[in-house]
Motif scaffolding. Sequence first.
Motif, PDB file in Angstrom:
ATOM      1  N   SER A 285       0.856  -1.191   0.000  1.00 12.41           N
ATOM      2  CA  SER A 285       0.000   0.000   0.000  1.00 12.41           C
ATOM      3  C   SER A 285       0.884   1.230   0.000  1.00 12.41           C
ATOM      4  N   ILE A 286       0.292   2.382  -0.302  1.00  8.24           N
ATOM      5  CA  ILE A 286       1.035   3.631  -0.298  1.00  8.24           C
ATOM      6  C   ILE A 286       1.545   3.948   1.100  1.00  8.24           C
ATOM      7  N   SER A 287       0.694   3.804   2.107  1.00  7.82           N
ATOM      8  CA  SER A 287       1.098   4.144   3.475  1.00  7.82           C
ATOM      9  C   SER A 287       2.191   3.213   3.979  1.00  7.82           C
ATOM     10  N   GLU A 288       2.161   1.956   3.569  1.00  5.43           N
ATOM     11  CA  GLU A 288       3.204   1.030   4.014  1.00  5.43           C
ATOM     12  C   GLU A 288       4.556   1.432   3.443  1.00  5.43           C
ATOM     13  N   GLY A 289       4.583   1.842   2.181  1.00  2.01           N
ATOM     14  CA  GLY A 289       5.838   2.292   1.590  1.00  2.01           C
ATOM     15  C   GLY A 289       6.414   3.487   2.322  1.00  2.01           C
ATOM     16  N   GLN A 290       5.555   4.422   2.709  1.00  2.29           N
ATOM     17  CA  GLN A 290       6.013   5.581   3.467  1.00  2.29           C
ATOM     18  C   GLN A 290       6.633   5.148   4.794  1.00  2.29           C
ATOM     19  N   GLN A 291       5.993   4.198   5.447  1.00  2.00           N
ATOM     20  CA  GLN A 291       6.485   3.719   6.734  1.00  2.00           C
ATOM     21  C   GLN A 291       7.803   2.966   6.573  1.00  2.00           C
ATOM     22  N   MET A 292       7.975   2.278   5.453  1.00  2.00           N
ATOM     23  CA  MET A 292       9.225   1.574   5.200  1.00  2.00           C
ATOM     24  C   MET A 292      10.389   2.554   5.079  1.00  2.00           C
TER      25      MET A 292
END
Length: 478
Positions: free
Chosen positions: A169-176
């Motif tokens: 997801s987009i938010s997961e990439g940001q968190q990564m």
Amino acid sequence: MRRRKFFKLASTGAAGLTMAVSCSNPKNDSGSLKKDPDQPLEVPAYKKSKPSSFTPVKQKSANDKAVVALIGAGHHGIAVILEAANLGENVHVKYFCDVDDTRGEYGITEVEKVQGVKPLRVRDMRRVFDDKEIDGVFIATPEHWHGLATMWACQAGKDVYVEKCISHSISEGQQMIETAMQSGRIVQCGTQNRSSDYALTARDYIKSGELGDIVAVHIKELLDGPVPFVEKEDTRTPDTIDWDMWLGPAPKVPYNVSRNKSWGCYWDYSGGNTMAGGIIHQLDMARLVLDDPGFPKSVYCAGGRYFFNDNREVPDYQLATFDYGNFALTLEAGACTPYMKKSGPEIRFSDDFPHWMQNATRIEIIGTKRMMYVGRMGGGWQVFDKDGQIVAQESGYYPLKAHIKNFIDCMRSRNQPNGNIIEGHNSSVLIHLANLSYRAGNKQLVFSPEYETITNNSEAQALSRQHYRKGFEVNSNV
């Protein structure tokens, strides 16, 4: 990285406009930002950090052994770890980790032949992360595990090579990205075209202005098919697999061999075989060749399950159009074209070029002066003028070995790798946006590059947020 000059075959005339002008992402109105009191708009946390947030970790000498582990011992994972073991770069593979005991034996045997020591087999990746001797991990699990496994590894002090699509997801990439910054770890994304010399010379050619203004970029992933699918009934979980661990952050469901073996057909585990598992390679390469333009301002994706009504959630054909303001980019992905063919070894490991018109994974870059074809994983690039005249070209080779060596080198030097986490995320966002447009009912989505959020469709925006199952969350304390 070795850099070669592209080979001009004919006089190309005066230089046209440079890529900085013709393919930039100008300021534009990305749509009215509608503030939801429950979900206030915020700039992603990683953008608030300076590049120095990738905190320095002590460098290592090439004489220092790099101790690594494979997490996800499928066909591609084994191919990657064997490349690492065979580099001759003082790499030792300590673990093969897979929740399925039936996978990985061939790889374990082959690695033992190389290093003289048999890797240990484990089911739970957390055992690998707890081992202080491990320097880095190669993550080749199903896609729904890529993000969480990467963040767990970073938080445990391990460097990471993670397969595409790096996030779910987009938010997961940001968190990564934020996790990598906070922990100071190296993350190499498995978009190996970033380590190909010919991609860089293609970029240089475009910057020279010889294509003129970039008008459109068309990216293909047109595979064999259509193929029927029969979804199996739920059954008792085999003793050879830890199904709860296989599901990990995904919703809890009974064991089903179709979900286990054909996970690319279900949204819970994948963005689709031809999109998140395929065209992401060409997309990331196209972005590199275009000098990594920013995010688009909107996307529209059409598609569907046109051939079989068989409970597969992921469409068998998709066509997505991204609006960059001054050029358009399209993704065309599907499994319904038996007359198309990927480049084989005869192209990937030679100076030959593909037969472009029936090449299943080509990139087409349309300029106001000329057009360029680019091959992925080898195949090089060629520029065409009127009457099919080839005016410039460069051959290219399969870059996996170079990409893995770049990761090992960066583990020691602490330099950012070719396929760094930020560019891996930026490419993944486009895959997510295309799928979100499709899942929201083939709707055009307006996207804010600043906030990395969809601004005109609450259903798609809700789907863009990552939700982890209890027991499979990210530790907020890095």
